[in-house]
Design a protein around this motif. Structure first.
Motif, PDB file in Angstrom:
ATOM      1  N   ARG A  39       0.841  -1.194   0.000  1.00 49.62           N
ATOM      2  CA  ARG A  39       0.000   0.000   0.000  1.00 49.62           C
ATOM      3  C   ARG A  39       0.882   1.251   0.000  1.00 49.62           C
ATOM      4  O   ARG A  39       2.090   1.163   0.251  1.00 49.62           O
ATOM      5  CB  ARG A  39      -0.845   0.015   1.271  1.00 49.62           C
ATOM      6  CG  ARG A  39      -2.047  -0.891   1.184  1.00 49.62           C
ATOM      7  CD  ARG A  39      -2.909  -0.689   2.386  1.00 49.62           C
ATOM      8  NE  ARG A  39      -2.343  -1.419   3.532  1.00 49.62           N
ATOM      9  CZ  ARG A  39      -3.014  -1.577   4.669  1.00 49.62           C
ATOM     10  NH1 ARG A  39      -4.184  -1.032   4.832  1.00 49.62           N
ATOM     11  NH2 ARG A  39      -2.471  -2.260   5.648  1.00 49.62           N
ATOM     12  N   HIS A 179       1.538  -0.507  -6.156  1.00 51.25           N
ATOM     13  CA  HIS A 179       0.350  -0.725  -5.321  1.00 51.25           C
ATOM     14  C   HIS A 179      -0.799  -1.251  -6.182  1.00 51.25           C
ATOM     15  O   HIS A 179      -1.907  -1.440  -5.712  1.00 51.25           O
ATOM     16  CB  HIS A 179      -0.039   0.558  -4.586  1.00 51.25           C
ATOM     17  CG  HIS A 179      -0.331   1.705  -5.505  1.00 51.25           C
ATOM     18  ND1 HIS A 179      -1.588   1.992  -5.934  1.00 51.25           N
ATOM     19  CD2 HIS A 179       0.488   2.601  -6.096  1.00 51.25           C
ATOM     20  CE1 HIS A 179      -1.537   3.036  -6.739  1.00 51.25           C
ATOM     21  NE2 HIS A 179      -0.289   3.425  -6.863  1.00 51.25           N
ATOM     22  N   TYR A 212      -2.911  -9.638  -0.803  1.00 53.74           N
ATOM     23  CA  TYR A 212      -2.811  -8.173  -0.875  1.00 53.74           C
ATOM     24  C   TYR A 212      -4.195  -7.536  -0.903  1.00 53.74           C
ATOM     25  O   TYR A 212      -4.477  -6.599  -0.162  1.00 53.74           O
ATOM     26  CB  TYR A 212      -2.013  -7.771  -2.118  1.00 53.74           C
ATOM     27  CG  TYR A 212      -1.926  -6.275  -2.328  1.00 53.74           C
ATOM     28  CD1 TYR A 212      -1.268  -5.477  -1.408  1.00 53.74           C
ATOM     29  CD2 TYR A 212      -2.505  -5.677  -3.441  1.00 53.74           C
ATOM     30  CE1 TYR A 212      -1.186  -4.102  -1.597  1.00 53.74           C
ATOM     31  CE2 TYR A 212      -2.426  -4.312  -3.641  1.00 53.74           C
ATOM     32  CZ  TYR A 212      -1.761  -3.527  -2.714  1.00 53.74           C
ATOM     33  OH  TYR A 212      -1.689  -2.183  -2.894  1.00 53.74           O
ATOM     34  N   LEU A 216      -6.077  -5.093   1.863  1.00 52.15           N
ATOM     35  CA  LEU A 216      -6.710  -3.806   1.553  1.00 52.15           C
ATOM     36  C   LEU A 216      -8.170  -3.810   1.970  1.00 52.15           C
ATOM     37  O   LEU A 216      -8.858  -2.797   1.867  1.00 52.15           O
ATOM     38  CB  LEU A 216      -6.643  -3.530   0.044  1.00 52.15           C
ATOM     39  CG  LEU A 216      -5.293  -3.193  -0.564  1.00 52.15           C
ATOM     40  CD1 LEU A 216      -5.453  -3.020  -2.067  1.00 52.15           C
ATOM     41  CD2 LEU A 216      -4.715  -1.943   0.043  1.00 52.15           C
TER      42      LEU A 216
END
Lengths: 226, 273
Positions: A39, A179, A212, A216
Protein backbone atom coordinates in the motif's frame (compact mmCIF):
# COMPACT_ATOMS: atom_id res chain seq x y z
CA UNK A 1 22.29 -12.36 -7.85
CA UNK A 2 20.89 -9.87 -5.36
CA UNK A 3 20.45 -10.96 -1.76
CA UNK A 4 18.87 -9.07 1.10
CA UNK A 5 19.69 -10.57 4.44
CA UNK A 6 17.57 -9.39 7.35
CA UNK A 7 17.50 -5.79 6.18
CA UNK A 8 15.89 -3.22 8.47
CA UNK A 9 15.48 0.50 8.05
CA UNK A 10 14.54 2.92 10.79
CA UNK A 11 13.88 6.60 10.11
CA UNK A 12 14.21 9.11 12.90
CA UNK A 13 11.29 11.47 13.12
CA UNK A 14 10.26 14.07 15.64
CA UNK A 15 8.00 11.46 17.20
CA UNK A 16 10.86 9.08 17.73
CA UNK A 17 12.25 6.24 15.62
CA UNK A 18 9.92 4.82 12.94
CA UNK A 19 10.73 1.37 11.64
CA UNK A 20 9.86 1.18 7.93
CA UNK A 21 11.37 -2.18 7.03
CA UNK A 22 11.75 -5.01 9.52
CA UNK A 23 14.18 -7.87 8.76
CA UNK A 24 13.40 -8.13 5.08
CA UNK A 25 15.14 -11.01 3.29
CA UNK A 26 14.91 -12.25 -0.26
CA UNK A 27 17.06 -13.38 -3.13
CA UNK A 28 16.86 -12.74 -6.83
CA UNK A 29 18.93 -14.56 -9.42
CA UNK A 30 20.17 -13.33 -12.76
CA UNK A 31 17.43 -13.16 -15.36
CA UNK A 32 14.61 -13.67 -12.83
CA UNK A 33 12.08 -11.17 -11.54
CA UNK A 34 9.90 -10.42 -8.56
CA UNK A 35 6.95 -8.12 -8.00
CA UNK A 36 6.45 -6.49 -4.63
CA UNK A 37 3.01 -5.23 -3.69
CA UNK A 38 2.39 -2.71 -0.98
CA UNK A 39 0.00 0.00 0.00
CA UNK A 40 1.01 3.65 -0.07
CA UNK A 41 3.52 4.14 2.72
CA UNK A 42 4.27 0.44 3.08
CA UNK A 43 7.97 1.08 2.44
CA UNK A 44 8.20 0.18 -1.25
CA UNK A 45 10.22 3.21 -2.24
CA UNK A 46 12.46 2.81 0.80
CA UNK A 47 13.15 -0.76 -0.28
CA UNK A 48 14.03 0.43 -3.78
CA UNK A 49 16.33 3.13 -2.36
CA UNK A 50 18.15 0.57 -0.24
CA UNK A 51 18.58 -1.92 -3.08
CA UNK A 52 19.77 0.83 -5.42
CA UNK A 53 22.33 1.87 -2.81
CA UNK A 54 21.13 5.46 -2.46
CA UNK A 55 20.69 4.85 1.27
CA UNK A 56 22.24 2.39 3.69
CA UNK A 57 20.14 -0.03 5.75
CA UNK A 58 20.03 0.51 9.51
CA UNK A 59 20.97 -3.16 9.93
CA UNK A 60 21.29 -6.24 7.76
CA UNK A 61 23.19 -6.83 4.55
CA UNK A 62 22.52 -6.24 0.87
CA UNK A 63 24.80 -8.00 -1.61
CA UNK A 64 24.75 -7.29 -5.30
CA UNK A 65 26.35 -9.78 -7.66
CA UNK A 66 25.05 -8.08 -10.77
CA UNK A 67 24.76 -4.59 -12.15
CA UNK A 68 21.72 -3.02 -10.53
CA UNK A 69 20.14 0.05 -12.12
CA UNK A 70 19.13 3.22 -10.37
CA UNK A 71 15.34 3.39 -9.93
CA UNK A 72 13.89 3.36 -13.42
CA UNK A 73 12.94 6.75 -14.86
CA UNK A 74 14.13 8.54 -11.73
CA UNK A 75 14.58 12.17 -12.75
CA UNK A 76 15.64 13.62 -9.40
CA UNK A 77 19.29 13.57 -10.42
CA UNK A 78 18.73 15.98 -13.30
CA UNK A 79 20.57 19.23 -13.13
CA UNK A 80 17.89 21.55 -14.50
CA UNK A 81 20.30 24.14 -15.88
CA UNK A 82 21.89 21.49 -18.08
CA UNK A 83 20.47 20.26 -21.36
CA UNK A 84 19.11 16.78 -21.97
CA UNK A 85 22.33 15.99 -23.82
CA UNK A 86 24.45 17.22 -20.88
CA UNK A 87 22.51 14.97 -18.54
CA UNK A 88 23.07 12.03 -20.88
CA UNK A 89 26.80 12.78 -20.94
CA UNK A 90 26.87 12.94 -17.15
CA UNK A 91 25.16 9.60 -16.67
CA UNK A 92 27.39 7.96 -19.30
CA UNK A 93 30.52 9.32 -17.63
CA UNK A 94 29.42 8.00 -14.25
CA UNK A 95 28.95 4.51 -15.66
CA UNK A 96 32.00 4.59 -17.95
CA UNK A 97 30.06 4.45 -21.22
CA UNK A 98 30.83 6.41 -24.40
CA UNK A 99 27.95 8.90 -24.68
CA UNK A 100 28.40 9.38 -28.43
CA UNK A 101 27.09 5.88 -29.05
CA UNK A 102 23.94 6.60 -27.04
CA UNK A 103 22.86 9.96 -28.45
CA UNK A 104 20.93 8.52 -31.40
CA UNK A 105 18.93 6.14 -29.23
CA UNK A 106 18.02 8.78 -26.63
CA UNK A 107 17.09 11.37 -29.26
CA UNK A 108 14.90 8.88 -31.04
CA UNK A 109 13.20 7.53 -27.95
CA UNK A 110 12.55 10.85 -26.22
CA UNK A 111 11.31 12.64 -29.38
CA UNK A 112 12.56 15.85 -27.82
CA UNK A 113 13.67 17.41 -31.10
CA UNK A 114 15.49 20.70 -30.54
CA UNK A 115 14.67 20.51 -26.83
CA UNK A 116 17.28 17.78 -26.42
CA UNK A 117 19.84 20.59 -26.55
CA UNK A 118 17.86 22.99 -24.33
CA UNK A 119 18.04 23.23 -20.52
CA UNK A 120 15.93 20.64 -18.73
CA UNK A 121 14.17 23.47 -16.85
CA UNK A 122 12.25 24.18 -20.07
CA UNK A 123 10.85 20.64 -20.29
CA UNK A 124 7.27 19.63 -19.70
CA UNK A 125 6.51 16.82 -17.28
CA UNK A 126 6.08 14.34 -20.13
CA UNK A 127 9.38 15.33 -21.70
CA UNK A 128 11.14 14.86 -18.36
CA UNK A 129 9.70 11.39 -17.91
CA UNK A 130 10.70 10.35 -21.43
CA UNK A 131 14.24 11.63 -20.92
CA UNK A 132 14.51 9.90 -17.54
CA UNK A 133 13.34 6.61 -18.98
CA UNK A 134 15.64 6.86 -22.00
CA UNK A 135 18.65 7.51 -19.77
CA UNK A 136 17.77 4.40 -17.77
CA UNK A 137 17.81 2.44 -21.03
CA UNK A 138 21.04 4.05 -22.28
CA UNK A 139 23.09 2.19 -19.68
CA UNK A 140 23.06 -1.59 -19.70
CA UNK A 141 22.14 -3.24 -16.41
CA UNK A 142 21.56 -6.84 -15.37
CA UNK A 143 18.74 -5.89 -13.06
CA UNK A 144 16.28 -3.02 -13.27
CA UNK A 145 14.60 -1.47 -10.26
CA UNK A 146 11.11 -0.35 -11.21
CA UNK A 147 8.97 1.83 -9.00
CA UNK A 148 5.75 1.70 -10.96
CA UNK A 149 4.58 5.06 -9.63
CA UNK A 150 7.54 6.76 -11.34
CA UNK A 151 6.76 5.59 -14.84
CA UNK A 152 3.69 7.65 -15.66
CA UNK A 153 2.77 8.80 -19.12
CA UNK A 154 0.32 8.37 -21.95
CA UNK A 155 -0.60 5.10 -23.60
CA UNK A 156 1.96 5.47 -26.37
CA UNK A 157 4.76 6.11 -23.89
CA UNK A 158 3.73 3.06 -21.88
CA UNK A 159 3.72 0.99 -25.01
CA UNK A 160 7.26 2.01 -25.89
CA UNK A 161 8.55 1.54 -22.34
CA UNK A 162 7.00 -1.89 -22.37
CA UNK A 163 8.73 -2.69 -25.66
CA UNK A 164 12.15 -1.57 -24.44
CA UNK A 165 11.95 -3.19 -21.06
CA UNK A 166 9.96 -6.39 -21.35
CA UNK A 167 10.73 -7.35 -24.94
CA UNK A 168 14.17 -6.11 -25.87
CA UNK A 169 15.48 -6.75 -22.36
CA UNK A 170 13.42 -9.77 -21.39
CA UNK A 171 16.61 -11.64 -20.42
CA UNK A 172 17.26 -9.18 -17.58
CA UNK A 173 16.22 -9.41 -13.97
CA UNK A 174 13.92 -6.84 -12.45
CA UNK A 175 12.30 -5.89 -9.19
CA UNK A 176 8.96 -4.17 -9.62
CA UNK A 177 7.20 -2.43 -6.74
CA UNK A 178 3.65 -1.19 -7.11
CA UNK A 179 0.35 -0.73 -5.32
CA UNK A 180 -1.53 -1.97 -8.37
CA UNK A 181 -2.10 -5.67 -8.02
CA UNK A 182 -2.87 -6.41 -11.67
CA UNK A 183 0.50 -5.03 -12.82
CA UNK A 184 2.25 -7.78 -10.89
CA UNK A 185 0.03 -10.43 -12.48
CA UNK A 186 0.91 -9.08 -15.88
CA UNK A 187 4.68 -8.97 -15.62
CA UNK A 188 6.04 -10.97 -12.72
CA UNK A 189 6.82 -14.64 -12.22
CA UNK A 190 7.09 -14.28 -8.45
CA UNK A 191 5.37 -11.98 -5.99
CA UNK A 192 5.60 -10.79 -2.42
CA UNK A 193 3.65 -8.35 -0.29
CA UNK A 194 5.16 -5.66 1.89
CA UNK A 195 2.94 -5.45 4.94
CA UNK A 196 3.68 -3.71 8.26
CA UNK A 197 7.37 -3.58 7.39
CA UNK A 198 7.55 -7.32 6.75
CA UNK A 199 8.02 -8.91 3.37
CA UNK A 200 5.73 -11.89 2.93
CA UNK A 201 6.52 -14.21 0.02
CA UNK A 202 4.00 -16.52 -1.64
CA UNK A 203 4.47 -19.64 -3.72
CA UNK A 204 2.35 -18.20 -6.53
CA UNK A 205 1.55 -14.75 -7.83
CA UNK A 206 -2.16 -15.45 -7.38
CA UNK A 207 -1.81 -16.11 -3.69
CA UNK A 208 0.14 -12.90 -3.22
CA UNK A 209 -2.55 -11.09 -5.16
CA UNK A 210 -5.33 -12.46 -2.98
CA UNK A 211 -3.47 -11.73 0.24
CA UNK A 212 -2.81 -8.17 -0.88
CA UNK A 213 -6.43 -7.50 -1.81
CA UNK A 214 -7.54 -8.97 1.49
CA UNK A 215 -5.10 -6.73 3.34
CA UNK A 216 -6.71 -3.81 1.55
CA UNK A 217 -10.05 -5.19 2.80
CA UNK A 218 -11.35 -5.23 -0.71
CA UNK A 219 -12.98 -7.92 -2.73
CA UNK A 220 -11.14 -8.87 -5.92
CA UNK A 221 -12.31 -6.56 -8.71
CA UNK A 222 -14.61 -7.97 -11.38
CA UNK A 223 -12.77 -9.27 -14.43
CA UNK A 224 -12.01 -6.49 -16.88
CA UNK A 225 -14.39 -6.13 -19.77
CA UNK A 226 -12.84 -7.05 -23.06
CA UNK B 1 14.03 1.54 -32.93
CA UNK B 2 17.45 0.30 -32.00
CA UNK B 3 18.66 -0.43 -28.51
CA UNK B 4 22.24 0.41 -27.57
CA UNK B 5 23.17 -3.25 -27.21
CA UNK B 6 21.15 -6.38 -27.14
CA UNK B 7 23.47 -8.50 -25.07
CA UNK B 8 23.43 -8.29 -21.28
CA UNK B 9 26.48 -6.67 -19.74
CA UNK B 10 29.35 -9.09 -19.00
CA UNK B 11 29.95 -10.44 -15.49
CA UNK B 12 31.10 -7.99 -12.84
CA UNK B 13 34.86 -7.67 -12.54
CA UNK B 14 36.35 -8.53 -9.14
CA UNK B 15 36.84 -5.53 -6.86
CA UNK B 16 40.41 -4.29 -6.62
CA UNK B 17 42.24 -1.11 -5.68
CA UNK B 18 43.00 -0.32 -9.33
CA UNK B 19 39.35 -0.70 -10.27
CA UNK B 20 38.23 1.44 -7.34
CA UNK B 21 40.69 4.18 -8.30
CA UNK B 22 39.50 4.12 -11.91
CA UNK B 23 35.92 4.36 -10.68
CA UNK B 24 36.78 7.24 -8.37
CA UNK B 25 38.44 9.09 -11.25
CA UNK B 26 35.47 8.52 -13.51
CA UNK B 27 32.93 9.74 -10.97
CA UNK B 28 34.94 12.85 -10.04
CA UNK B 29 35.44 13.69 -13.71
CA UNK B 30 31.70 13.38 -14.40
CA UNK B 31 30.81 15.50 -11.37
CA UNK B 32 33.41 18.16 -12.18
CA UNK B 33 32.18 18.54 -15.77
CA UNK B 34 28.61 18.84 -14.54
CA UNK B 35 29.49 21.41 -11.90
CA UNK B 36 31.67 23.52 -14.19
CA UNK B 37 28.96 23.86 -16.85
CA UNK B 38 26.32 24.53 -14.20
CA UNK B 39 28.27 27.25 -12.47
CA UNK B 40 30.01 29.01 -15.28
CA UNK B 41 27.56 28.30 -18.05
CA UNK B 42 28.30 28.41 -21.70
CA UNK B 43 27.16 31.77 -22.92
CA UNK B 44 27.99 34.23 -20.16
CA UNK B 45 31.33 35.16 -18.71
CA UNK B 46 30.75 33.29 -15.45
CA UNK B 47 34.35 32.20 -15.11
CA UNK B 48 35.50 35.80 -15.39
CA UNK B 49 33.99 36.62 -11.97
CA UNK B 50 36.52 34.27 -10.49
CA UNK B 51 39.09 37.02 -11.18
CA UNK B 52 37.03 40.17 -11.21
CA UNK B 53 35.75 39.85 -7.65
CA UNK B 54 39.12 39.47 -5.89
CA UNK B 55 40.60 42.04 -8.24
CA UNK B 56 38.02 44.66 -7.30
CA UNK B 57 38.59 43.90 -3.64
CA UNK B 58 42.35 44.20 -3.97
CA UNK B 59 42.10 47.47 -5.86
CA UNK B 60 39.65 48.79 -3.26
CA UNK B 61 41.93 47.98 -0.35
CA UNK B 62 44.88 49.51 -2.16
CA UNK B 63 42.87 52.69 -2.81
CA UNK B 64 41.72 52.95 0.84
CA UNK B 65 45.23 52.41 1.99
CA UNK B 66 46.60 55.08 -0.31
CA UNK B 67 43.88 57.53 0.77
CA UNK B 68 44.78 56.97 4.42
CA UNK B 69 48.43 57.63 3.59
CA UNK B 70 49.47 54.32 5.14
CA UNK B 71 51.77 53.51 2.26
CA UNK B 72 54.09 56.27 3.47
CA UNK B 73 54.26 54.91 7.00
CA UNK B 74 54.68 51.20 6.36
CA UNK B 75 57.25 49.53 4.13
CA UNK B 76 54.79 46.71 3.40
CA UNK B 77 53.72 46.78 -0.27
CA UNK B 78 49.98 47.40 -0.10
CA UNK B 79 48.86 45.57 -3.26
CA UNK B 80 50.81 42.43 -2.36
CA UNK B 81 49.41 42.63 1.16
CA UNK B 82 45.85 42.84 -0.18
CA UNK B 83 46.28 40.06 -2.75
CA UNK B 84 47.76 37.59 -0.28
CA UNK B 85 45.16 38.47 2.34
CA UNK B 86 41.98 38.30 0.31
CA UNK B 87 43.02 35.36 -1.85
CA UNK B 88 43.76 33.25 1.21
CA UNK B 89 40.37 34.08 2.73
CA UNK B 90 38.68 33.15 -0.55
CA UNK B 91 40.52 29.85 -0.55
CA UNK B 92 39.33 28.47 2.80
CA UNK B 93 36.06 30.37 3.11
CA UNK B 94 34.67 29.42 -0.30
CA UNK B 95 35.70 25.79 0.10
CA UNK B 96 33.70 25.52 3.29
CA UNK B 97 30.75 27.64 2.13
CA UNK B 98 30.27 25.71 -1.12
CA UNK B 99 30.56 22.39 0.72
CA UNK B 100 27.95 23.46 3.25
CA UNK B 101 25.31 23.26 0.52
CA UNK B 102 26.74 20.33 -1.40
CA UNK B 103 24.85 17.36 0.06
CA UNK B 104 21.46 19.05 0.05
CA UNK B 105 21.91 20.23 -3.54
CA UNK B 106 23.17 16.91 -4.87
CA UNK B 107 21.21 14.27 -2.98
CA UNK B 108 19.47 13.07 -6.13
CA UNK B 109 22.87 12.02 -7.45
CA UNK B 110 23.24 9.51 -4.65
CA UNK B 111 20.79 7.28 -6.56
CA UNK B 112 23.75 6.52 -8.78
CA UNK B 113 25.37 4.03 -6.45
CA UNK B 114 28.93 5.00 -7.34
CA UNK B 115 28.35 8.61 -6.35
CA UNK B 116 28.99 8.93 -2.63
CA UNK B 117 28.91 11.85 -0.22
CA UNK B 118 32.70 12.10 -0.35
CA UNK B 119 32.59 12.53 -4.16
CA UNK B 120 30.11 15.36 -3.90
CA UNK B 121 32.29 17.14 -1.32
CA UNK B 122 35.56 16.47 -3.16
CA UNK B 123 34.11 17.91 -6.36
CA UNK B 124 33.27 21.19 -4.69
CA UNK B 125 36.65 21.32 -2.93
CA UNK B 126 38.58 20.67 -6.16
CA UNK B 127 36.62 23.33 -7.98
CA UNK B 128 37.06 25.95 -5.25
CA UNK B 129 40.77 25.26 -4.76
CA UNK B 130 41.25 25.33 -8.53
CA UNK B 131 39.31 28.57 -8.92
CA UNK B 132 41.00 30.36 -6.03
CA UNK B 133 44.44 29.20 -7.20
CA UNK B 134 43.81 30.35 -10.76
CA UNK B 135 42.59 33.72 -9.53
CA UNK B 136 45.56 34.14 -7.15
CA UNK B 137 48.12 33.26 -9.82
CA UNK B 138 46.51 35.33 -12.58
CA UNK B 139 46.01 38.36 -10.31
CA UNK B 140 49.63 38.10 -9.21
CA UNK B 141 50.83 37.95 -12.82
CA UNK B 142 48.51 40.75 -13.87
CA UNK B 143 49.55 43.12 -11.07
CA UNK B 144 53.23 42.29 -11.59
CA UNK B 145 52.90 42.96 -15.29
CA UNK B 146 51.42 46.39 -14.56
CA UNK B 147 54.19 47.05 -12.09
CA UNK B 148 51.85 47.40 -9.09
CA UNK B 149 53.59 44.69 -7.13
CA UNK B 150 57.05 43.15 -7.18
CA UNK B 151 57.30 39.45 -8.02
CA UNK B 152 57.44 37.12 -4.99
CA UNK B 153 60.82 37.01 -3.28
CA UNK B 154 60.56 33.27 -2.67
CA UNK B 155 58.21 31.49 -5.04
CA UNK B 156 58.63 28.14 -3.31
CA UNK B 157 57.58 29.59 0.03
CA UNK B 158 54.53 31.19 -1.60
CA UNK B 159 53.63 27.79 -3.05
CA UNK B 160 54.12 26.08 0.32
CA UNK B 161 51.96 28.64 2.13
CA UNK B 162 49.27 28.33 -0.53
CA UNK B 163 49.36 24.54 -0.38
CA UNK B 164 48.93 24.54 3.40
CA UNK B 165 46.03 27.01 3.16
CA UNK B 166 44.38 24.85 0.50
CA UNK B 167 44.78 21.79 2.69
CA UNK B 168 43.24 23.68 5.59
CA UNK B 169 40.35 24.79 3.37
CA UNK B 170 39.74 21.25 2.10
CA UNK B 171 39.76 19.74 5.60
CA UNK B 172 37.46 22.48 6.91
CA UNK B 173 35.14 21.88 3.95
CA UNK B 174 34.87 18.16 4.81
CA UNK B 175 33.94 18.98 8.40
CA UNK B 176 31.37 21.66 7.49
CA UNK B 177 30.00 19.77 4.46
CA UNK B 178 29.61 16.44 6.26
CA UNK B 179 28.30 18.29 9.31
CA UNK B 180 25.25 19.50 7.38
CA UNK B 181 24.15 15.86 7.03
CA UNK B 182 23.78 15.72 10.81
CA UNK B 183 22.13 19.07 11.37
CA UNK B 184 21.10 22.11 9.35
CA UNK B 185 22.40 24.21 12.21
CA UNK B 186 25.94 23.59 10.93
CA UNK B 187 25.21 25.49 7.73
CA UNK B 188 23.37 28.26 9.56
CA UNK B 189 26.24 28.74 12.02
CA UNK B 190 28.95 28.59 9.39
CA UNK B 191 27.90 31.87 7.74
CA UNK B 192 28.23 34.10 10.82
CA UNK B 193 31.37 32.16 11.76
CA UNK B 194 32.92 32.92 8.37
CA UNK B 195 32.17 36.63 8.81
CA UNK B 196 33.64 36.70 12.29
CA UNK B 197 36.73 34.79 11.20
CA UNK B 198 37.49 37.11 8.31
CA UNK B 199 38.92 40.06 10.32
CA UNK B 200 40.90 37.83 12.69
CA UNK B 201 42.18 35.35 10.10
CA UNK B 202 45.30 37.35 9.32
CA UNK B 203 43.98 38.67 6.03
CA UNK B 204 43.70 42.26 7.24
CA UNK B 205 46.79 42.57 9.44
CA UNK B 206 50.28 41.26 10.02
CA UNK B 207 50.73 39.37 13.28
CA UNK B 208 53.73 41.61 13.92
CA UNK B 209 51.49 44.67 14.20
CA UNK B 210 49.62 43.22 17.18
CA UNK B 211 50.61 43.52 20.83
CA UNK B 212 52.29 40.28 22.03
CA UNK B 213 49.37 39.05 24.19
CA UNK B 214 46.93 39.44 21.28
CA UNK B 215 49.40 37.69 18.97
CA UNK B 216 49.22 34.54 21.04
CA UNK B 217 45.43 34.46 20.81
CA UNK B 218 45.29 35.10 17.07
CA UNK B 219 47.92 32.46 16.39
CA UNK B 220 45.61 29.78 17.72
CA UNK B 221 43.87 30.07 14.35
CA UNK B 222 45.62 27.77 11.85
CA UNK B 223 44.96 29.92 8.78
CA UNK B 224 46.84 32.88 10.32
CA UNK B 225 50.04 30.83 10.00
CA UNK B 226 49.30 30.12 6.34
CA UNK B 227 48.84 33.77 5.43
CA UNK B 228 52.05 34.70 7.24
CA UNK B 229 54.00 32.05 5.28
CA UNK B 230 52.46 33.29 2.05
CA UNK B 231 53.46 36.87 2.86
CA UNK B 232 56.97 35.94 3.87
CA UNK B 233 57.32 34.39 0.43
CA UNK B 234 56.04 37.57 -1.18
CA UNK B 235 57.74 40.35 0.79
CA UNK B 236 59.60 38.72 3.70
CA UNK B 237 62.53 41.13 3.45
CA UNK B 238 60.51 44.18 4.47
CA UNK B 239 58.36 42.70 7.25
CA UNK B 240 58.67 40.35 10.20
CA UNK B 241 56.32 37.37 9.88
CA UNK B 242 55.29 35.00 12.65
CA UNK B 243 54.26 31.41 12.03
CA UNK B 244 54.68 27.80 13.00
CA UNK B 245 54.34 25.58 9.91
CA UNK B 246 54.31 22.47 12.11
CA UNK B 247 51.31 23.76 14.07
CA UNK B 248 49.45 24.47 10.83
CA UNK B 249 50.26 21.05 9.37
CA UNK B 250 49.20 19.21 12.53
CA UNK B 251 45.96 21.23 12.68
CA UNK B 252 45.23 20.31 9.06
CA UNK B 253 45.97 16.65 9.75
CA UNK B 254 43.61 16.54 12.75
CA UNK B 255 40.91 18.42 10.86
CA UNK B 256 41.28 16.06 7.87
CA UNK B 257 40.91 13.03 10.10
CA UNK B 258 37.79 14.44 11.76
CA UNK B 259 36.39 15.50 8.37
CA UNK B 260 36.90 12.08 6.77
CA UNK B 261 35.38 10.28 9.76
CA UNK B 262 32.36 12.60 9.64
CA UNK B 263 32.01 12.12 5.87
CA UNK B 264 32.01 8.35 6.27
CA UNK B 265 29.32 8.57 8.90
CA UNK B 266 27.32 11.10 6.87
CA UNK B 267 27.20 8.62 3.99
CA UNK B 268 25.45 6.10 6.22
CA UNK B 269 23.11 8.65 7.66
CA UNK B 270 22.03 10.63 4.64
CA UNK B 271 18.36 10.33 3.70
CA UNK B 272 17.42 10.82 0.07
CA UNK B 273 14.08 12.24 -0.95
Amino acid sequence: MIALDSVSKVYHTRHGPRPVLDRVSFRLDRGRNIGILGRNGAGKSTLIRLISGAEEPTSGRISRGMRVSWPLAFGGAFQVNLTGLDNLKFVCRIYGVDWRERVAFVEEFTELGVYFREPVSHYSHGMLTRLAFALSMAIEFDCFLIDEAMVVGDVRFHERCHQELFHKRRDRAFILVTHEAHVIKLYCERAAVLHDGHLVEFPTVDEAYDFYLESLQLAPPPPPEL
Amino acid sequence: MSTPTDAPAPALPAPSLARSLALQRRVLHALLMREVITRFGRRNLGALWLFVEPMLFTLGVAALWAAAGLHERSPVPVAAFAITGYSSVLLWRNCATRSAMAIEANQGLLYHRNVRVIDVLLTRILLEVGGATASFVLLGLFFTWFGWIAPPEDLLEVAAGWFLLAWFGAALALVIGAGTAFSDVVEKLWHPAAYLLFPISGAAFLVDWLPPNLREVVMLLPMVHGVEILREGYFGSVARLHYDAGFLAVSCLVLTYVGLAMTRHAGRKVEVR
